[in-house]
Scaffold this motif. Structure first.
Motif, mmCIF file in Angstrom:
data_model
loop_
_atom_site.group_PDB
_atom_site.id
_atom_site.type_symbol
_atom_site.label_atom_id
_atom_site.label_comp_id
_atom_site.label_asym_id
_atom_site.label_seq_id
_atom_site.Cartn_x
_atom_site.Cartn_y
_atom_site.Cartn_z
ATOM 1 N N VAL A 1 0.858 -1.184 0.000
ATOM 2 C CA VAL A 1 0.000 0.000 0.000
ATOM 3 C C VAL A 1 0.892 1.231 0.000
ATOM 4 C CG1 VAL A 1 -1.772 1.277 1.256
ATOM 5 C CG2 VAL A 1 -1.833 -1.227 1.224
ATOM 6 N N THR B 1 0.715 5.574 -0.110
ATOM 7 C CA THR B 1 -0.182 6.710 0.084
ATOM 8 C C THR B 1 0.613 8.002 0.267
ATOM 9 O OG1 THR B 1 -1.996 7.617 1.410
ATOM 10 C CG2 THR B 1 -0.331 6.322 2.588
ATOM 11 N N VAL C 1 -0.149 9.031 5.107
ATOM 12 C CA VAL C 1 -0.273 7.812 5.909
ATOM 13 C C VAL C 1 -1.354 7.956 6.977
ATOM 14 C CG1 VAL C 1 0.925 6.295 7.548
ATOM 15 C CG2 VAL C 1 2.095 7.047 5.468
ATOM 16 N N LEU D 1 -4.648 5.600 7.193
ATOM 17 C CA LEU D 1 -4.911 4.747 8.359
ATOM 18 C C LEU D 1 -6.283 5.035 8.974
ATOM 19 C CD1 LEU D 1 -1.394 4.666 10.049
ATOM 20 C CD2 LEU D 1 -2.607 2.741 8.976
ATOM 21 N N PHE E 1 -8.632 2.828 7.063
ATOM 22 C CA PHE E 1 -8.277 1.428 6.859
ATOM 23 C C PHE E 1 -9.401 0.475 7.241
ATOM 24 C CE2 PHE E 1 -3.764 -0.150 6.052
ATOM 25 C CZ PHE E 1 -3.568 0.764 5.028
ATOM 26 N N LEU F 1 2.823 -0.773 4.325
ATOM 27 C CA LEU F 1 2.256 0.546 4.053
ATOM 28 C C LEU F 1 3.399 1.541 3.973
ATOM 29 C CD1 LEU F 1 -0.013 2.714 3.915
ATOM 30 C CD2 LEU F 1 -0.041 2.659 6.421
ATOM 31 N N PHE G 1 -3.764 7.222 -3.025
ATOM 32 C CA PHE G 1 -3.750 5.855 -2.506
ATOM 33 C C PHE G 1 -3.558 4.869 -3.649
ATOM 34 C CE2 PHE G 1 -5.727 1.880 -1.165
ATOM 35 C CZ PHE G 1 -5.257 1.726 0.132
ATOM 36 N N ILE H 1 -2.812 0.437 -4.190
ATOM 37 C CA ILE H 1 -2.683 -0.866 -3.539
ATOM 38 C C ILE H 1 -2.311 -1.909 -4.583
ATOM 39 C CG2 ILE H 1 -5.169 -1.316 -3.696
ATOM 40 C CD1 ILE H 1 -4.916 -2.757 -0.953
#
Length: 131
Positions: free
Chosen positions: A80, A82, A85, A89, A92, A110, A123, A125
């Motif tokens: 992940v 971003t 952060v 989070l 999440f 992350l 973001f 993933i």
């Protein structure tokens, strides 16, 4: 495929991921590129909306998995990325809702980055899946 969690400590379970997993019996492996909040034409969506971007990135990840005849239960590793952060989070729970449906907590990394490939994206993933 049989998955066996490896957790010398339990703190990561409280955050939603295993430290490692042993995979046995898998025969197909899928390496997914980073999925972001873009539409089917590759246009960024949800500018400034971390929650919206995470949700759409997960939708796109699920679409790639589905095309390969897999789903989130087959994911064995997540990366992940971003640009914020703390904000990621805070959202999440979206990952927990999606992966929790399958009782799946793949090992994850992350990372905070200064920017992603397209302006406005916050973001991304990527995943490895085994079935």
């Amino acid at each position: 495929m049989q998955r066996t969690a490896v957790n010398p400590w339990d703190w990561s379970l409280k955050v939603g991921y295993n430290q490692a997993e042993i995979m046995e019996g898998g025969s197909r492996q899928l390496i997914c590129s980073g999925q972001t909040a873009v539409d089917s034409a590759g246009n960024p969506q949800h500018p400034g909306d971390m929650r919206g971007q995470i949700s759409l990135a997960l939708d796109n990840l699920e679409a790639v998995l589905s095309e390969a005849k897999m789903d989130l239960r087959d994911v064995v590793r997540l990366g992940v990325f971003t640009t914020d952060v703390d904000q990621a989070l805070q959202n999440f729970d979206l990952l927990g809702m999606r992966f929790g449906t399958f009782n799946c907590a793949p090992p994850m990394t992350l990372l905070g980055v200064t920017r992603l490939a397209l302006p406005g994206l916050m973001f991304e993933i990527e995943a490895t899946a085994v079935a």
